[in-house]
Scaffold this motif. Sequence first.
Motif, PDB file in Angstrom:
ATOM      1  N   ASP A   1      -7.667  -3.511   1.540  1.00 18.92           N
ATOM      2  CA  ASP A   1      -6.312  -4.070   1.730  1.00 18.92           C
ATOM      3  C   ASP A   1      -6.444  -4.813   3.001  1.00 18.92           C
ATOM      4  O   ASP A   1      -5.200  -5.926   2.884  1.00 18.92           O
TER       5      ASP A   1
ATOM      6  N   ASN B   1       0.728  -1.142  -0.282  1.00 21.53           N
ATOM      7  CA  ASN B   1      -0.306   0.092   0.088  1.00 21.53           C
ATOM      8  C   ASN B   1       0.465   1.284   0.060  1.00 21.53           C
ATOM      9  O   ASN B   1       1.140   2.568   0.472  1.00 21.53           O
TER      10      ASN B   1
ATOM     11  N   ALA C   1      -9.654  -5.198   9.521  1.00 27.64           N
ATOM     12  CA  ALA C   1      -9.319  -5.179  11.263  1.00 27.64           C
ATOM     13  C   ALA C   1     -11.015  -5.719  12.137  1.00 27.64           C
ATOM     14  O   ALA C   1     -11.511  -6.703  12.449  1.00 27.64           O
TER      15      ALA C   1
ATOM     16  N   ALA D   1     -14.851  -1.866  10.042  1.00 33.05           N
ATOM     17  CA  ALA D   1     -16.405  -0.191   9.336  1.00 33.05           C
ATOM     18  C   ALA D   1     -15.846  -0.647   8.171  1.00 33.05           C
ATOM     19  O   ALA D   1     -16.711   0.250   8.041  1.00 33.05           O
TER      20      ALA D   1
END
Length: 192
Positions: A125, A27, A128, A131
């Motif tokens: 990518d 990224n 977690a 969200a």
Amino acid sequence: MELLEKRIREEGKVLPGDILKVDGFLNHRIDPMLLDALGREFARLYKDSGVTKILTVEASGIAVAVMAGLHLGVPVLFAKKHRTANLSHDVYAADVFSFTHKTTYSIAVAKAYLTDMDRVLIIDDFLANGAAIRGLSSLVSQAGASLAGAGIAVEKGYQGGGDALRGEGMRIESLAVIESMDSSTGEIRFRR
Ligand code: 5GP
């Protein structure tokens, strides 16, 4: 996916605050050959799902999403991020709490590019707390489109976002799932 796990083991850096830094290939500086392989794998996983569009969020989801779109032969739409909620009425918008920046931002896509005819594959990518996926999935519902599922390069499994979404019935395919990581030793363990 062994290829991705190997790169994470070799080049990933565990930072305090549960952040995995993979900016040498995913990224920031991007390895197109690796991302091509990720795109091919997402296409293999979702080839029978009737996907008509890929949806991601700028900026770091775009490279992976384009590779998935290339291999599935469908367009790629990326949600734009706005600092304020001052958006036009020609967009679908949702609020997302950023795990990395600890702030809430809005994401939006033009209504013209996401319709009730679409069957959407969300690509990002990282996953977690979930969200970002929830925000993107809200855009899909607002458009009346259907959701085939999500494809994630790196899921931090121990943060629980992926398993919560799976529990709600969403198909989530992650190419590397981290079971634990330790910023003091740099050790990264993958889910088997
Ligand atoms: P979530 O919304 O699932 O809590 O977090 C996913 C988003 O936060 C991704 O779009 C990604 O940009 C960012 N993110 C979450 N964890 C990490 C991490 O460990 N490393 C990096 N580089 N980005 C992350």
